[in-house]
Design a protein around this motif. Structure first.
Motif, mmCIF file in Angstrom:
data_model
loop_
_atom_site.group_PDB
_atom_site.id
_atom_site.type_symbol
_atom_site.label_atom_id
_atom_site.label_comp_id
_atom_site.label_asym_id
_atom_site.label_seq_id
_atom_site.Cartn_x
_atom_site.Cartn_y
_atom_site.Cartn_z
ATOM 1 N N ASN A 94 17.865 -38.430 28.655
ATOM 2 C CA ASN A 94 16.990 -39.225 29.214
ATOM 3 C C ASN A 94 16.565 -38.339 30.409
ATOM 4 N N ALA A 95 17.737 -37.888 31.422
ATOM 5 C CA ALA A 95 17.411 -37.490 32.518
ATOM 6 C C ALA A 95 17.425 -35.936 32.477
ATOM 7 N N HIS A 114 9.068 -25.060 40.724
ATOM 8 C CA HIS A 114 10.661 -24.543 40.555
ATOM 9 C C HIS A 114 10.987 -24.572 38.828
ATOM 10 N N PRO A 115 10.330 -23.696 38.369
ATOM 11 C CA PRO A 115 10.750 -23.313 36.743
ATOM 12 C C PRO A 115 12.013 -22.987 36.516
ATOM 13 N N GLU A 116 12.848 -22.628 37.311
ATOM 14 C CA GLU A 116 14.375 -22.385 37.414
ATOM 15 C C GLU A 116 15.114 -23.699 37.128
ATOM 16 N N ARG A 117 14.725 -24.649 37.698
ATOM 17 C CA ARG A 117 15.250 -26.094 37.629
ATOM 18 C C ARG A 117 14.591 -26.903 36.543
ATOM 19 N N ASN A 118 13.657 -26.645 35.649
ATOM 20 C CA ASN A 118 13.023 -27.275 34.670
ATOM 21 C C ASN A 118 13.637 -27.560 33.329
ATOM 22 N N THR A 119 14.407 -28.562 33.158
ATOM 23 C CA THR A 119 15.043 -28.816 32.176
ATOM 24 C C THR A 119 14.258 -29.710 31.174
ATOM 25 N N ASN A 129 15.771 -34.158 29.422
ATOM 26 C CA ASN A 129 14.536 -33.818 28.623
ATOM 27 C C ASN A 129 14.216 -35.020 27.987
ATOM 28 N N PRO A 130 13.329 -35.827 28.459
ATOM 29 C CA PRO A 130 12.706 -37.276 28.088
ATOM 30 C C PRO A 130 12.172 -36.874 26.666
ATOM 31 N N GLN A 131 11.517 -35.990 26.408
ATOM 32 C CA GLN A 131 10.973 -35.671 24.945
ATOM 33 C C GLN A 131 11.901 -35.818 23.895
ATOM 34 N N ILE A 132 12.838 -35.056 24.090
ATOM 35 C CA ILE A 132 13.936 -34.742 22.971
ATOM 36 C C ILE A 132 14.813 -36.158 22.904
ATOM 37 N N ALA A 133 15.051 -36.838 24.149
ATOM 38 C CA ALA A 133 15.620 -38.119 24.021
ATOM 39 C C ALA A 133 14.892 -39.245 23.083
ATOM 40 N N SER A 134 13.731 -39.189 23.526
ATOM 41 C CA SER A 134 12.796 -40.219 22.796
ATOM 42 C C SER A 134 12.909 -40.043 21.325
ATOM 43 N N ARG A 135 12.846 -38.797 20.831
ATOM 44 C CA ARG A 135 12.733 -38.432 19.473
ATOM 45 C C ARG A 135 14.008 -38.781 18.641
ATOM 46 N N LEU A 136 15.211 -38.760 19.359
ATOM 47 C CA LEU A 136 16.393 -38.861 18.965
ATOM 48 C C LEU A 136 16.589 -40.267 18.775
ATOM 49 N N LEU A 137 15.757 -41.264 19.266
ATOM 50 C CA LEU A 137 16.045 -42.439 18.971
ATOM 51 C C LEU A 137 15.418 -43.360 17.748
ATOM 52 N N ALA A 138 14.643 -42.486 16.949
ATOM 53 C CA ALA A 138 14.102 -42.914 15.847
ATOM 54 C C ALA A 138 15.354 -43.765 15.023
ATOM 55 N N PRO A 139 16.338 -43.393 14.629
ATOM 56 C CA PRO A 139 17.227 -43.841 13.711
ATOM 57 C C PRO A 139 17.579 -45.573 14.115
ATOM 58 N N LEU A 140 17.753 -45.565 15.474
ATOM 59 C CA LEU A 140 17.969 -46.939 16.123
ATOM 60 C C LEU A 140 16.758 -48.024 16.142
ATOM 61 N N THR A 141 15.642 -47.411 16.000
ATOM 62 C CA THR A 141 14.396 -48.103 16.141
ATOM 63 C C THR A 141 14.300 -48.917 14.611
ATOM 64 N N ARG A 142 14.786 -48.612 13.700
ATOM 65 C CA ARG A 142 14.703 -49.305 12.324
ATOM 66 C C ARG A 142 15.813 -50.106 12.026
ATOM 67 N N TRP A 143 16.473 -50.687 13.239
ATOM 68 C CA TRP A 143 17.553 -51.875 12.969
ATOM 69 C C TRP A 143 17.230 -52.887 12.159
ATOM 70 N N ARG A 144 15.974 -53.319 12.168
ATOM 71 C CA ARG A 144 15.716 -54.403 11.132
ATOM 72 C C ARG A 144 15.952 -54.032 9.421
ATOM 73 N N LYS A 145 16.012 -52.852 9.436
ATOM 74 C CA LYS A 145 16.185 -52.369 8.098
ATOM 75 C C LYS A 145 17.662 -52.701 7.394
ATOM 76 N N TYR A 146 18.652 -53.193 8.209
ATOM 77 C CA TYR A 146 19.906 -53.313 7.811
ATOM 78 C C TYR A 146 20.416 -54.711 7.955
ATOM 79 N N ASP A 147 21.705 -54.833 7.421
ATOM 80 C CA ASP A 147 22.230 -56.177 7.462
ATOM 81 C C ASP A 147 22.477 -56.689 8.941
#
Length: 886
Positions: free
Chosen positions: A832-833, A106-111, A835-853
């Motif tokens: 996440n529900a 079902h390509p018509e449902r493929n988000t 387009n998982p690829q785009i969701a995971s790539r958006l996460l990068a700024p949060l993954t660097r939490w150790r860089k801040y106060d």
């Protein structure tokens, strides 16, 4: 919440496939509510496997509805096979056999935009890395290579164009208003390179004659409204084909090369054999709708995907751990092409600035991994800057060590030796070694060790003996799973400057004669010294010329020395680098003043250096523009041990305003002179014109900080009268970041009204507002999410608005109340529900939490924990979040 941890895949567990697929015959019946896929696989036992009892055959498959299955024309019943969520398993009865299957999808449902999906009214595919398993049951792994014959049938009125890989074989009509087309790809390829497109498309055609005299048809397919935006891509393709023949000796092999522009696409483009599918942003370019940067990006991506025909298709990777074998090598190749088409120095500056800002941050974060990773949960998460950009730097270092001629000999041997094979990084390096009689065994640590090495350099000059010693000490910080590192091979290109700015001859102790005035030293030990002789005066070293290795260089230059290098270094990159280091020192001083609550006061030496730069009209305008650009807030954040976002922003903005005030007259003169040329000269997408507009626009960005009426008038004139998007968008951006509220709102409204029917231009409109550091940034982004031109279903829109806000608007994203973090986490949970690829790539700024106060760390970590607890996560998002919290 997820109850099972996804499976971790390890490089050490690689095993060759039990079975191979010699021929793949596919038939697609495309309908609006479903698609039927019939697959015939001509298979055999892998002769590399030991003889004996035939093992079960396990085919990959996801989200497939199995209709029928046959083994050698024998229809199989439910007891003859097993189906799980990810596999179909059956028992072959002979060494050679044929599998026939029919499935409904079902390509018509493929988000998720993986496998076969619909972008608007068009059917298209994206199969890398593991999308083909969403099309049919298959051995979906890169080391299984097959010839493909593909027949596509669809409604002729809705889908008059039917495309697949290779050369067209046949076509015909059906009785019910449908039609069909068959394509044959004679070159063996893995399933990730499969492509299919069906739609109502228009075509721009051209041709290219190869060195051997073959005529290749070139076609770019787009939706009708975009037919006037293809010429730049076509010209770029022809230049790429010519360059690859001249520089690498690589000739195209099919009768036709096709590109299709698709609006909904997770990546930039895909190198499917003979049928490249492109994100529309990476192929459509016209002066009125695309900036100079967009034109250069189109040229680079067209080249990149075309170059993959050899470095990725004819020779592909054995497994996904070898991804940089094709991507790093091809990024290196497209960088060489772009350098030759434009300014080599400016191209190098742009690449290094991007690498140090973003890839170095990746190296320092929880997702740090080597260029050839040892393990992964979701391969889509490893299409990273480390694999691509650092991978390209590793290839570049091989060229630096072997020389351009030696590298060409190595690449020739690599392509000759492995044509038609799926190979490894080791095979690539071995070809380089064998072609040059070199030993690169220690060098291969660049592929296996993660992190950014630090290279500390100290000097010692003996005036009496006329010797000059440089001592190098290399180290590399711990990264996840790698607490200690062995010494790398670090090629250091350098020169020694005399008091008059000239390059001194370079002769090392023990050498009979000087070896030029710029040379490469290979640093191979944790601590290593090199002594130069016949050095009549104390020199100033120019280190790491051209950024000859992706390391963090530490040398105690003072500000006067940096100013000297800015003015005299014969290496253009190092002239820019000296200016960047001087700016970093000055900005660091301002950050400290802000943190101590002192009045900000800027070192006048930076202003003097920039004044001299502006006054030198003999310099390349593109270089002047690059040297006028202060280090970005993102780069300053990466350099900081603990990033004080507010202080960094305040310091950089103060410095910009001080430059605008002190250098108003020369900036105004350069702006007016360049704008006058722009008004009198039609738009041309060439390096010389790019350079002029770059200098004109950075001058305007400074001048608008003066808030003078004549500058506002000039800005409005440029916005209204510009014949190209580069000048119009810059004028809009500086208005958006200015205090001129009425003019800003009027310009935004006029821009949106004029370009409301052009999605790619509206993406730029979103990004300009998302990136504005003025107060209220988050509220503006929330408001823009309700705009009719925005949708979460389109990756380009998500990147343009949400990605631009989180990655570029640091002062607003990192608001002390944590609202920026909550906003990003909400979008990740939603995506996440979808387009998982785009969701995971958006996460990068949060993954660097150790860089801040500490306060921001707690807020960012809380949002990661909230994502983890939000429900069943895709493997893409789960891997990034879980590693970030580990």
């Amino acid at each position: 919440m997820r109850t099972e941890q996804p499976k971790v895949i390890h490089l050490k567990d690689y095993q060759a496939p039990e079975y191979l697929i010699d021929e793949t015959h596919l038939t697609f019946e495309l309908h609006e509510d479903r698609t039927l896929v019939h697959a015939q696989l001509v298979m055999r036992r892998n002769p590399q496997q030991p003889a004996g009892k035939l093992p079960p055959l396990e085919l990959h498959g996801q989200e497939l509805e199995l209709i029928s299955l046959a083994l050698d024309d024998r229809e199989l019943g439910l007891g003859d096979y097993q189906v799980s969520a990810d596999t179909l398993t059956l028992q072959p009865t002979a060494e050679r056999f044929v599998i026939d299957s029919s499935v409904v999808i079902h390509p018509e449902r493929n988000t998720a935009l993986e496998g076969l999906y619909k972008s608007g009214k068009m059917f298209c595919t994206q199969c890398e890395a593991e999308g083909f398993r969403k099309i049919t049951y298959y051995l979906d792994r890169p080391d299984v290579m097959s010839t493909f014959t593909t027949t596509v049938s669809a409604d002729k009125q809705r889908y008059p164009i039917l495309l697949s890989n290779g050369n067209p074989l046949a076509s015909g009509e059906e009785d019910d208003g449908r039609h069909w087309a068959t394509w044959e790809d004679p070159f063996r390829k893995p399933a990730y390179l499969f492509a299919l497109v069906a739609g109502d498309l228009w075509c721009v055609e051209d041709s290219f004659t190869t060195l051997s005299g073959r005529e290749v048809a070139l076609r770019i397919y787009v939706e009708p409204e975009n037919i006037d935006k293809c010429q730049h891509a076509m010209d770029s393709l022809k230049r790429s084909m010519k360059w690859d023949e001249e520089v690498y000796g690589r000739e195209y092999d099919l009768d036709i090369f096709m590109i299709v522009a698709v609006n909904d696409f997770n990546m930039g483009a895909m190198e499917n054999k003979g049928l490249n599918i492109f994100n529309s942003s990476a192929v459509l370019a016209r002066a009125e709708t695309a900036t100079d940067a967009a034109h250069q990006r189109v040229e680079a991506i067209v080249a990149h995907e075309y170059f993959h025909n050899w470095s990725g298709n004819r020779v592909t990777c054995r497994d996904w751990f070898q991804l940089s074998l094709k991507e790093g090598f091809t990024v290196f190749r497209d960088a060489g092409f772009s350098a030759d088409m434009n300014s080599p120095t400016v191209k190098r500056i742009e690449d290094v600035a991007y690498l140090r800002t973003y890839q170095f941050a990746e190296d320092a974060g929880p997702m740090a991994h080597s260029v050839r990773p040892e393990s992964f949960i979701e391969i889509s998460n490893f299409y990273t800057l480390t694999v691509y950009e650092k991978g390209a730097e590793v290839v570049r270092m091989i060229q630096t060590l072997l020389g351009k001629d030696g590298f060409r000999k190595g690449s020739d041997l690599y392509f000759e030796r492995h044509d038609g094979q799926a190979v490894t990084v080791d095979d690539f390096v071995k070809a380089m070694e064998d072609a040059n009689g070199a030993d690169l065994s220690q060098f291969k640590r660049w592929y296996s060790q993660a992190g950014t090495p630090r290279l500390a350099v100290s000097e010692e000059y003996d005036a009496a003996a006329q010797t000059y010693r440089l001592t190098f000490r290399q180290s590399c910080p711990p990264t996840p799973g790698q607490p200690s590192k062995q010494p790398f091979v670090i090629p250091v290109e350098l020169g020694l400057l005399a008091a008059d700015g000239s390059d001194l001859p370079l002769r090392l102790e023990g050498e009979a004669a000087a070896q030029g005035r710029s040379r490469v030293l290979a640093v191979t030990e944790a601590e290593q010294s090199f002594t130069f002789v016949d050095v009549a005066e104390r020199p100033l070293p120019s280190l790491l010329r051209g950024f000859s290795a992706p390391v963090k260089l530490e040398f105690a230059y003072d500000r006067d020395q940096l100013m000297f290098l800015m003015q005299h270094d014969s290496d253009g990159f190092n002239r820019w680098e000296a200016g960047q280091q001087l700016s970093v020192q000055v900005l660091g001083e301002l950050v400290g003043q802000h943190q101590r609550g002192e009045a900000l006061a800027m070192d006048e030496r930076l202003l003097a250096a920039l004044r001299t730069l502006l006054g030198n009209e003999s310099l390349d305008a593109a270089m002047v523009a690059e040297m006028l650009s202060l280090p970005s807030e993102a780069y300053l954040t990466e350099l900081a041990e603990v990033a004080d976002v507010d202080a960094i922003h305040a310091a950089r903005e103060f410095a910009r305003r001080r430059i605008a005030e002190a250098l108003f007259e020369p900036l105004w003169q350069r702006y007016q002179a360049n704008r006058a040329v722009s008004r009198a000269t039609p738009y041309v997408a060439t390096a010389e014109h790019f350079a002029r507009r770059a200098l004109q626009n950075i001058a305007l960005s400074y001048l608008m900080l003066s808030e003078k009426a004549e500058v506002l008038e000039a800005c409005l004139e440029q916005f209204d009268q510009a014949d190209n998007m580069t000048e119009r968008l810059t004028a809009l951006a500086v208005l958006v970041n200015s205090p001129f509220a009425a003019e800003r709102d009027q310009a935004l409204a006029a821009f949106a009204e004029h370009f409301k029917d052009n999605p790619l231009v509206m993406d730029q409109w979103f990004s300009v507002q998302a990136g504005s550091p003025l107060p209220g940034g988050l509220e503006r982004v929330r408001h823009l999410m309700n705009h009719p031109a925005f949708t979460l279903k389109n990756p380009n829109k998500v990147r343009a608005l949400i990605g631009a806000f989180a990655n570029q608007n640091l002062v607003n994203f990192h608001r002390a109340d944590g609202s920026g973090y909550r906003f990003l986490a909400d979008q990740v949970i939603t995506l996440n529900a979808m387009n998982p690829q785009i969701a995971s790539r958006l996460l990068a700024p949060l993954t660097r939490w150790r860089k801040y106060d500490a306060a921001r760390q707690a807020l960012m970590k809380h949002e990661l924990e909230r994502i983890l607890a939000s429900g069943e996560l895709s493997s893409d998002v789960y891997e990034v979040v879980s590693k970030s919290l580990a």
